[in-house]
Scaffold this active site. Structure first.
Site, mmCIF file in Angstrom:
data_model
loop_
_atom_site.group_PDB
_atom_site.id
_atom_site.type_symbol
_atom_site.label_atom_id
_atom_site.label_comp_id
_atom_site.label_asym_id
_atom_site.label_seq_id
_atom_site.Cartn_x
_atom_site.Cartn_y
_atom_site.Cartn_z
ATOM 1 C CB SER A 1 -0.972 0.006 1.182
ATOM 2 O OG SER A 1 -2.087 -0.822 0.884
ATOM 3 C CE LYS B 1 -1.315 4.266 2.471
ATOM 4 N NZ LYS B 1 -1.244 3.154 3.461
ATOM 5 C CB THR B 2 1.422 1.669 6.728
ATOM 6 O OG1 THR B 2 0.029 1.880 6.427
ATOM 7 C CG2 THR B 2 1.801 2.383 8.010
ATOM 8 N N GLY B 3 2.492 0.064 4.413
ATOM 9 C CA GLY B 3 2.176 -0.982 3.444
ATOM 10 C C GLY B 3 2.297 -2.329 4.127
#
Length: 285
Positions: free
Chosen positions: A82, A221-223
């Site tokens: 993501s 932003k995470t993923g």
């Protein structure tokens, strides 16, 4: 003998000509850019604290110095998961596949394991809660050709987009990106030098704010690439920190659980927890 001498002189003249041309080309290109300074640090305690393993890369501005934990792994490529929602949103806005981040993504009625995905929402919220179904809808509107065109323009490397993988290529398959490549992309986004309208870059940057204080603003932003029979969970947090004194630090964290049973809630929380622990250790928080 005279013929041999003439031939030898001709060969010498050709070599001198070639050498001269190469010298001219090198002069025209200018001096080679110096390799960035990279300091390796042992940040294992910060990872151990949250029962994960992985690597961390930080780039300090304006100096351009790097700090790396497990440098070789920082150069290894992983699925972006993501974190790809950052370029995905920019491409959607630039191509008019997405009118703006206030556009509503309609829930398809399929109940999924993340309750926050099971509702209509704006794309601004979809980015913040990493709503995969919304971005799969967007991907189908962008299309293969426009992804291939814009990923090249953005110099966002390693993505493999085909008709068969159009709405999943950042989650599975052959797409890969390294922590160095993530940081390079984020530096250009922060500076608003991407070949995207500045208003779109500014809109996306606002959506990445995780915390704002008088002393600093943290963007990120995470993923999360979910585990499979072949692969473990893999998690990201990429972003940057802007201090009130004007200094900035760009970072990319990539983590995996340690061998053994995985506590999903602990793993999800570890991405930000490890990042903030490292930033404190390095004197940025």
């Amino acid at each position: 003998m005279a013929a041999e001498t003439t031939q030898s002189n001709r060969m010498l003249s050709i070599r001198l000509l070639v050498f001269g041309l190469l010298s001219l080309l090198l002069w025209a290109a200018g001096p080679a850019a110096p390799a960035p300074a990279i300091t390796e640090r042992n940040l294992q305690p910060q990872f151990d604290q949250y029962n994960v393993q992985g690597s961390f890369l930080l780039c300090e501005e304006p100096a351009g110095r790097y700090v790396a934990y497990r440098l070789k792994r920082c150069r290894q490529r992983f699925l972006p998961a993501s974190t790809f929602k950052i370029p995905n949103t920019l491409i959607g806005l630039q191509t008019d596949a997405l009118s703006d981040t206030a556009e509503i993504c309609r829930w398809d009625g399929v109940k999924r394991s993340f309750p926050q995905w099971n509702e209509d929402m704006t794309y601004a919220r979809a980015l913040r809660v990493s709503c995969v179904p919304c971005y799969r809808q967007l991907a189908r509107r962008v299309g293969v050709a426009r992804y291939q065109q814009w990923l090249q323009k953005l110099r966002y490397p390693g993505m493999v987009v085909t008709p068969a993988t159009l709405d999943t290529f950042w989650l599975g398959g052959k797409s890969r990106i390294s922590q160095f490549e993530q940081v390079d992309f984020l530096r250009r986004l922060q500076a608003e030098t991407l070949p995207i309208e500045k208003r779109h870059q500014r809109a996306v940057k606002q959506l990445l704010i995780l915390r704002k204080t008088p002393a600093y603003t943290l963007y990120g932003k995470t993923g999360w690439r979910f585990r499979s029979a072949r692969n473990p969970d893999n998690g990201w947090l990429v972003g940057w920190l802007e201090r009130a004194d004007g200094r900035r630090a760009f970072f990319a964290l990539n983590v995996e659980p340690r061998p053994g049973p995985v506590n999903d809630d602990q793993f999800i929380a570890s991405r930000r927890a490890v990042t903030e622990a490292v930033l404190r250790e390095l004197g940025w928080l």
